[in-house]
Design a protein around this motif. Structure first.
Motif, short mmCIF file in Angstrom:
data_model
loop_
_atom_site.label_atom_id
_atom_site.label_comp_id
_atom_site.label_asym_id
_atom_site.label_seq_id
_atom_site.Cartn_x
_atom_site.Cartn_y
_atom_site.Cartn_z
N ALA A 148 -21.16 -19.22 -36.04
CA ALA A 148 -20.66 -17.88 -36.39
C ALA A 148 -21.01 -16.87 -35.31
N HIS A 149 -22.18 -16.98 -34.72
CA HIS A 149 -22.55 -16.06 -33.64
C HIS A 149 -21.62 -16.25 -32.43
N ALA A 150 -21.24 -17.47 -32.15
CA ALA A 150 -20.29 -17.71 -31.06
C ALA A 150 -18.93 -17.09 -31.39
N LEU A 151 -18.48 -17.24 -32.63
CA LEU A 151 -17.22 -16.64 -33.05
C LEU A 151 -17.30 -15.12 -33.00
N ASN A 152 -18.44 -14.56 -33.37
CA ASN A 152 -18.62 -13.12 -33.33
C ASN A 152 -18.39 -12.58 -31.92
N GLN A 196 -21.56 -32.38 -34.92
CA GLN A 196 -21.92 -33.03 -33.65
C GLN A 196 -20.78 -32.95 -32.64
N ALA A 197 -19.55 -33.12 -33.10
CA ALA A 197 -18.40 -33.02 -32.20
C ALA A 197 -18.25 -31.60 -31.66
N LEU A 198 -18.51 -30.61 -32.49
CA LEU A 198 -18.47 -29.22 -32.04
C LEU A 198 -19.49 -28.99 -30.93
N CYS A 199 -20.71 -29.47 -31.14
CA CYS A 199 -21.77 -29.26 -30.14
C CYS A 199 -21.49 -30.02 -28.84
N ARG A 200 -20.75 -31.11 -28.93
CA ARG A 200 -20.39 -31.86 -27.72
C ARG A 200 -19.21 -31.24 -26.99
N GLY A 201 -18.64 -30.19 -27.54
CA GLY A 201 -17.50 -29.53 -26.91
C GLY A 201 -16.17 -30.20 -27.13
N GLU A 202 -16.10 -31.10 -28.11
CA GLU A 202 -14.89 -31.88 -28.32
C GLU A 202 -13.85 -31.18 -29.19
N GLU A 203 -14.23 -30.07 -29.81
CA GLU A 203 -13.31 -29.42 -30.75
C GLU A 203 -12.86 -28.05 -30.27
N SER A 204 -13.21 -27.67 -29.05
CA SER A 204 -12.88 -26.32 -28.57
C SER A 204 -11.37 -26.09 -28.54
N ARG A 205 -10.61 -27.07 -28.09
CA ARG A 205 -9.16 -26.88 -27.99
C ARG A 205 -8.55 -26.67 -29.38
N ARG A 206 -8.92 -27.51 -30.32
CA ARG A 206 -8.36 -27.35 -31.67
C ARG A 206 -8.74 -26.01 -32.27
N THR A 255 -7.45 -20.56 -34.17
CA THR A 255 -7.82 -19.15 -34.31
C THR A 255 -6.99 -18.23 -33.43
N GLY A 256 -6.43 -18.75 -32.34
CA GLY A 256 -5.71 -17.91 -31.38
C GLY A 256 -6.64 -17.09 -30.52
N VAL A 257 -7.91 -17.44 -30.46
CA VAL A 257 -8.91 -16.70 -29.70
C VAL A 257 -9.52 -17.62 -28.65
N ASP A 258 -9.79 -17.08 -27.46
CA ASP A 258 -10.47 -17.84 -26.41
C ASP A 258 -11.93 -18.07 -26.81
N LEU A 259 -12.31 -19.32 -26.96
CA LEU A 259 -13.62 -19.63 -27.51
C LEU A 259 -14.52 -20.43 -26.58
N ARG A 260 -13.96 -21.13 -25.60
CA ARG A 260 -14.73 -22.13 -24.87
C ARG A 260 -16.01 -21.58 -24.27
N ALA A 261 -15.93 -20.42 -23.65
CA ALA A 261 -17.12 -19.88 -22.99
C ALA A 261 -18.25 -19.64 -23.99
N HIS A 262 -17.91 -19.26 -25.21
CA HIS A 262 -18.93 -18.95 -26.20
C HIS A 262 -19.41 -20.20 -26.94
N LEU A 263 -18.57 -21.22 -27.01
CA LEU A 263 -18.97 -22.45 -27.69
C LEU A 263 -19.82 -23.35 -26.81
N SER A 264 -19.81 -23.11 -25.51
CA SER A 264 -20.49 -24.02 -24.59
C SER A 264 -21.99 -24.04 -24.79
#
Length: 276
Positions: free
Chosen positions: A20-24, A205-215, A220-229
């Motif tokens: 949630a903090h990354a989404l924020n 675990q997949a989220l933390c490995r960076g495997e779900e950033s594209r989906r 969401t329609g929001v750029d997330l990769r930098a914050h999910l990393s």
């Protein structure tokens, strides 16, 4: 981007707070707002009822007190909190005057909309939303849901390590697994009733490995990769071969399959069961 809200769901100790903090941060960069533990819909469900409207008494003071007792978190939360109070005070006056109508759900929808007015994207995370999904769907029929799932043994063991004043916390692994299953079963009951394009199931675990950033970005329609990393598991996968009670195993298998909608979940990832 879409103005329809995004709710992050998940049971306790499933990684939702860090996510949630990354989404924020990502929503803030996009000109919107994502609240960490905002819980306004939860409070409206509890404190805005048809009887309250009939009695001309919207309990704005109780809602505001609850928001301040355990304040929501995230960048931009003070501005959000001010808009919530403005909307609640206006609605409370209208309820007292008898001009707010008799539809409690419609009034809750209005308060939520006013609290996020003109934002290109908005959302919230609060674990207890899993316990009120039908109400959320009625109040916000265009809402989208990201369901974060974590192996029940990981979640249960994390619950038992939790500290602080939490009188509702289980004290045995068996009880923690039962609570995990009860909460997550609400999602399995609810999800089939909403369109597939309004729900997304993501494994921790997949989220933390960076495997779900594209989906997640597509959803969401929001750029997330930098914050999910920066997301990393709080504890490594451990003890997953120990087996699960049948109820928890069945829920976990269904959740894992939902997180892989185009194919069956790998057999190695499905929980084994035991009796007793």
């Amino acid at each position: 981007m879409s103005p329809s809200p995004v709710f992050l769901l998940g049971g306790q100790r499933c990684g939702t707070t860090a996510f949630a903090h990354a989404l924020n941060l990502a929503f803030h960069d996009a000109g919107g707002h994502f609240t960490v533990n905002g819980k306004l819909p939860y409070l409206l469900d509890r404190w805005l009822t048809p009887q309250d409207l009939s009695d001309r008494h919207l309990r704005a003071d109780e809602i505001l007190h609850a928001l301040d007792r355990r304040p929501p978190d995230g960048v931009g939360v003070d501005r959000w909190r001010a808009r919530v109070e403005e909307s609640l005070r206006t609605a409370a006056r209208e309820v007292a005057e008898g001009s707010a109508g008799d539809d409690a759900t419609a009034l809750a929808r209005r308060i939520l909309a006013e609290s996020n007015l003109d934002l290109p994207c908005w959302g919230d995370k609060y674990n207890e939303y899993l316990l009120q999904l039908p109400w959320l769907d009625a109040a916000l029929p265009d809402a989208r849901y990201v369901m974060l799932i974590r192996h029940p043994l990981e979640a249960a063991r994390s619950m038992l390590r939790w500290t602080g004043d939490r009188p509702w916390l289980p004290v045995t692994e068996e009880s923690a697994l039962a609570k995990w299953a009860a909460w997550n079963r609400h999602w399995l009951d609810f999800a089939p009733a909403i369109p597939a394009d309004r729900r997304l199931v993501i494994e921790y675990q997949a989220l933390c490995r960076g495997e779900e950033s594209r989906r997640l970005e597509e959803f969401t329609g929001v750029d997330l990769r930098a914050h999910l990393s920066g997301l990393t598991p709080r504890a490594p996968v451990a003890g997953l071969d120990a087996g699960l009670p049948p109820a928890a195993a069945a829920v976990w298998q269904a959740l894992r399959q939902a997180s892989h909608p185009d194919d069956a979940a790998p057999a190695s990832d499905l929980a084994t069961t035991h009796q007793g």
